[in-house]
Scaffold this motif. Structure first.
Motif, short mmCIF file in Angstrom:
data_model
loop_
_atom_site.label_atom_id
_atom_site.label_comp_id
_atom_site.label_asym_id
_atom_site.label_seq_id
_atom_site.Cartn_x
_atom_site.Cartn_y
_atom_site.Cartn_z
N GLN A 81 27.50 -16.12 51.31
CA GLN A 81 27.86 -16.71 50.03
C GLN A 81 26.81 -16.40 48.96
N ALA A 84 27.39 -12.88 47.87
CA ALA A 84 28.61 -12.83 47.06
C ALA A 84 28.32 -13.28 45.64
N ASP A 90 33.14 -9.37 47.55
CA ASP A 90 34.17 -10.16 48.20
C ASP A 90 33.88 -10.21 49.69
N GLY A 93 36.49 -8.77 51.95
CA GLY A 93 36.69 -7.33 51.89
C GLY A 93 35.49 -6.56 52.42
N SER A 94 34.63 -7.24 53.14
CA SER A 94 33.38 -6.64 53.62
C SER A 94 33.42 -6.38 55.12
#
Length: 156
Positions: A81, A84, A90, A93-94
Motif C-alpha cells: 500500500q 502504491a 496498481d 496489476g502487479s
C-alpha cells in the motif's frame, strides 16, 4: 544476491517495469542485527544492481517480528500500500516474485500475479508446504530469470 538477479532485474527495468524489494527483516526485532545492517545491505544491493543496469524504484522492509502484529509484515499489505501511494501503482496489476509462502500470499491478497522461485527457500516451500496453501502460485519458476521470462512473455 543470487548471480542471475541483477541481469533479471535489469531486463525488467529495460522493459519499463518499476521493481520494488519488499522484505521481512524480523532479525531486527529479535536482536540478531541492528537496523543499520539492513540499511547497509540495501545500499550495497542497490549499488550492485545499478552497476548491472538494473534499477530499483524503492526498497521497503518490515523490521518487526510476527508477534508484533504490525500491518507491514508480509503477507499483510502495508508495504504494498505504501508503494502504491508513493508511486501510483496498481497492486492488483502487479507481479509478486519470491521464495516464501508469505510472498505468494502477499501477491494473492493484493490481487496480483504471484510467482514462486525455486531458488533460496522456494524449493523447500514447494516441496513441504504448497499443499497447505489456500491457493497455489500463478507460476512456479526455476529462478528469477524464468520468472522474468514469464512476466515479459505475456502468457499470463
Amino acid at each position: 544476491m543470487l548471480p542471475e538477479a541483477a541481469a533479471a532485474v535489469a531486463r525488467l527495468s529495460a522493459a519499463g517495469y518499476l521493481v520494488f524489494v519488499v522484505s521481512n527483516q524480523s532479525g531486527v526485532a529479535r536482536g540478531y542485527f541492528p537496523e543499520s545492517v539492513v540499511t547497509e545491505v540495501n545500499v550495497m544491493m542497490t549499488r550492485d544492481l545499478e552497476q548491472a543496469g538494473a534499477k530499483l524504484a524503492a526498497i521497503y522492509y518490515c523490521p518487526h517480528s510476527s508477534a508484533d502484529g504490525c500491518e507491514c509484515r508480509k503477507p499483510k499489505l502495508g508495504m504494498v500500500q505504501r508503494a502504491a501511494e508513493e508511486f501510483g501503482i496498481d497492486p492488483a496489476g502487479s507481479f509478486y516474485v519470491g521464495d516464501r509462502r508469505s510472498d505468494i500470499e502477499l501477491g494473492q491478497m493484493a490481487g496480483g500475479k504471484s510467482i514462486l522461485v525455486r531458488t533460496g527457500y522456494g524449493e523447500g516451500e514447494l516441496a513441504w508446504h504448497v499443499e497447505r496453501w489456500a491457493k497455489a502460485p500463478d507460476f512456479v519458476a526455476a529462478d528469477l530469470n524464468e520468472a522474468v521470462d514469464w512476466i515479459l512473455s505475456g502468457r499470463r
